[in-house]
Design a protein around this motif. Structure first.
Motif, PDB file in Angstrom:
ATOM      1  N   THR A  67       5.690  -4.488  -1.778  1.00 28.66           N
ATOM      2  CA  THR A  67       4.905  -3.699  -1.163  1.00 28.66           C
ATOM      3  C   THR A  67       5.482  -3.485  -0.124  1.00 28.66           C
ATOM      4  OG1 THR A  67       2.350  -3.703  -1.176  1.00 28.66           O
ATOM      5  CG2 THR A  67       2.944  -3.220   0.479  1.00 28.66           C
ATOM      6  N   ALA A  68       6.430  -5.139   0.308  1.00 29.53           N
ATOM      7  CA  ALA A  68       7.382  -5.478   1.784  1.00 29.53           C
ATOM      8  C   ALA A  68       8.450  -4.476   1.561  1.00 29.53           C
ATOM      9  CB  ALA A  68       7.397  -6.583   1.658  1.00 29.53           C
ATOM     10  N   LEU A  69       9.217  -4.569  -0.170  1.00 26.34           N
ATOM     11  CA  LEU A  69      10.162  -3.823  -0.302  1.00 26.34           C
ATOM     12  C   LEU A  69       9.642  -2.126  -0.157  1.00 26.34           C
ATOM     13  CD1 LEU A  69      11.073  -5.242  -3.973  1.00 26.34           C
ATOM     14  CD2 LEU A  69      12.597  -5.488  -1.680  1.00 26.34           C
ATOM     15  N   CYS A  70       8.855  -1.755   0.035  1.00 32.44           N
ATOM     16  CA  CYS A  70       8.728   0.037  -0.182  1.00 32.44           C
ATOM     17  C   CYS A  70       8.370  -0.110   1.453  1.00 32.44           C
ATOM     18  CB  CYS A  70       7.426   0.409  -0.915  1.00 32.44           C
ATOM     19  SG  CYS A  70       7.395   0.028  -2.438  1.00 32.44           S
ATOM     20  N   ALA A  71       8.209  -0.905   2.263  1.00 30.28           N
ATOM     21  CA  ALA A  71       7.954  -0.553   3.311  1.00 30.28           C
ATOM     22  C   ALA A  71       9.160  -0.899   4.218  1.00 30.28           C
ATOM     23  CB  ALA A  71       6.824  -1.797   4.270  1.00 30.28           C
ATOM     24  N   ASN A  72       9.824  -1.655   4.195  1.00 32.83           N
ATOM     25  CA  ASN A  72      11.907  -1.649   4.512  1.00 32.83           C
ATOM     26  C   ASN A  72      12.593  -0.486   3.416  1.00 32.83           C
ATOM     27  OD1 ASN A  72      14.047  -3.355   5.323  1.00 32.83           O
ATOM     28  ND2 ASN A  72      14.835  -2.463   2.668  1.00 32.83           N
ATOM     29  N   TYR A  73      11.948   0.324   2.888  1.00 33.83           N
ATOM     30  CA  TYR A  73      12.358   1.849   2.603  1.00 33.83           C
ATOM     31  C   TYR A  73      12.111   2.362   2.860  1.00 33.83           C
ATOM     32  CZ  TYR A  73      13.011   6.517   0.348  1.00 33.83           C
ATOM     33  OH  TYR A  73      13.083   7.857   0.516  1.00 33.83           O
ATOM     34  N   THR A  90       6.571   8.110   5.006  1.00 33.92           N
ATOM     35  CA  THR A  90       8.136   7.756   5.458  1.00 33.92           C
ATOM     36  C   THR A  90       8.041   6.471   3.371  1.00 33.92           C
ATOM     37  OG1 THR A  90       7.507   5.749   6.537  1.00 33.92           O
ATOM     38  CG2 THR A  90       7.631   8.084   7.696  1.00 33.92           C
ATOM     39  N   GLY A  91       7.311   5.798   3.060  1.00 34.15           N
ATOM     40  CA  GLY A  91       7.625   5.050   1.790  1.00 34.15           C
ATOM     41  C   GLY A  91       8.327   5.933   1.183  1.00 34.15           C
ATOM     42  N   PRO A  92       8.990   5.563   0.156  1.00 36.35           N
ATOM     43  CA  PRO A  92       8.720   5.995  -1.657  1.00 36.35           C
ATOM     44  C   PRO A  92       8.094   6.473  -2.086  1.00 36.35           C
ATOM     45  CG  PRO A  92       9.054   3.589  -1.988  1.00 36.35           C
ATOM     46  CD  PRO A  92       8.182   3.810  -0.413  1.00 36.35           C
ATOM     47  N   ARG A  93       8.451   8.107  -2.604  1.00 38.15           N
ATOM     48  CA  ARG A  93       7.120   8.942  -3.624  1.00 38.15           C
ATOM     49  C   ARG A  93       7.069   8.514  -5.478  1.00 38.15           C
ATOM     50  NH1 ARG A  93       7.413  14.659  -5.075  1.00 38.15           N
ATOM     51  NH2 ARG A  93       5.458  15.055  -6.348  1.00 38.15           N
ATOM     52  N   HIS A  94       8.733   7.712  -5.564  1.00 41.41           N
ATOM     53  CA  HIS A  94       9.057   6.882  -6.734  1.00 41.41           C
ATOM     54  C   HIS A  94       9.686   6.358  -6.464  1.00 41.41           C
ATOM     55  CE1 HIS A  94      11.129   9.062 -10.783  1.00 41.41           C
ATOM     56  NE2 HIS A  94      10.674   7.187 -10.684  1.00 41.41           N
ATOM     57  N   VAL A  95       9.123   4.958  -6.960  1.00 37.15           N
ATOM     58  CA  VAL A  95      10.228   4.420  -7.512  1.00 37.15           C
ATOM     59  C   VAL A  95      11.047   3.357  -8.480  1.00 37.15           C
ATOM     60  CG1 VAL A  95      10.151   1.651  -7.066  1.00 37.15           C
ATOM     61  CG2 VAL A  95       8.702   3.271  -5.372  1.00 37.15           C
TER      62      VAL A  95
END
Length: 239
Positions: free
Chosen positions: A221-227, A7-12
């Motif tokens: 990591t936290a920002l991607c988890a929040n996404y 569920t995290g971002p595939r492309h950042v």
């Protein structure tokens, strides 16, 4: 292939801002901050596989950055050459595929040659797709894409009636990449600065106060988890 349960971002995509201020706070020249920022890139790249990020696009130098002092611009160009030379083998060994986007015409031929060599060296890698935006501007990219599209129409290779919103992306620098899911800007600024204008139409954004040289694995990591906790409707409504 992506993990369908992920569920995290595939492309950042990241606007790496704050190098100069980071250096100034320490009483050092701005280029000191740019060197520190370049070292931070490897940590973020190496974090990507652990959190399911397949594509990482970083904004290294914009078409507007030529307005900076000649000393800073020359220093940045030297830094790019040194970075590519120093990091090429490490990036390849880690399984990173490197691509560059932006207009290469104004860049030094020696730098362009290094860029070409790095793209070729890493062309078979698939662990992380790292795209470096160098002499890149979103408006410039769209203008160049539109010109190529118009040339195809004029040459009879493309019917004007077939042009729609699915057509132009095929002419963009990022035509082989998925659109970014998450765009992060460091340093406390809340603007996108002409970065991936077309591609980020439905991206989620995070504007954070951390200066780029201080942006570490834990915060990324936290920002991607929040996404992963956001509801993305793409203009629709939840059923």
């Amino acid at each position: 292939m992506s993990n369908p349960a992920h569920t995290g971002p595939r492309h950042v995509a990241i606007i790496m801002d704050g190098n100069g201020r980071w250096a100034t706070q320490r009483g050092r020249p701005r280029l000191f901050g740019h060197h520190a920022g370049a070292r931070r890139v490897r940590e973020i790249v190496e974090t990507c596989p652990d959190i399911g990020v397949e594509y990482l696009t970083i904004f290294a130098f914009s078409t507007e950055n030529w307005k900076r002092t000649q000393v800073e611009v020359a220093g940045l160009m030297s830094l790019f050459r040194r970075y590519i030379t120093k990091e090429a083998r490490a990036l390849s060994a880690f399984g990173v595929r490197v691509r560059f986007i932006g207009d290469r015409v104004r860049l030094d031929p020696k730098l362009v040659s290094l860029m070409d060599e790095l793209e070729l060296l890493t062309s078979e890698n698939t662990k992380v797709h790292l795209t470096i935006a160098l002499n890149y501007g979103g408006r410039d990219e769209v203008a160049r894409a539109t010109k190529r599209l118009a040339e195809d129409v004029a040459a009879g290779r493309l019917d004007p009636d077939d042009v729609d919103e699915e057509t132009l992306p095929k002419y963009l620098d990022t035509y082989v990449l998925p659109d970014p899911d998450l765009v992060i800007r460091t340093s406390g600024e809340a603007r996108i600065s002409n970065f991936l204008l077309w591609q980020s139409a439905y991206a989620e954004y995070e504007f954070i106060d951390t200066l780029w040289p201080d942006f570490a694995r834990a915060e990324f990591t936290a920002l991607c988890a929040n996404y992963g906790g956001r509801e993305r409707r793409f203009g629709g409504v939840k059923a």
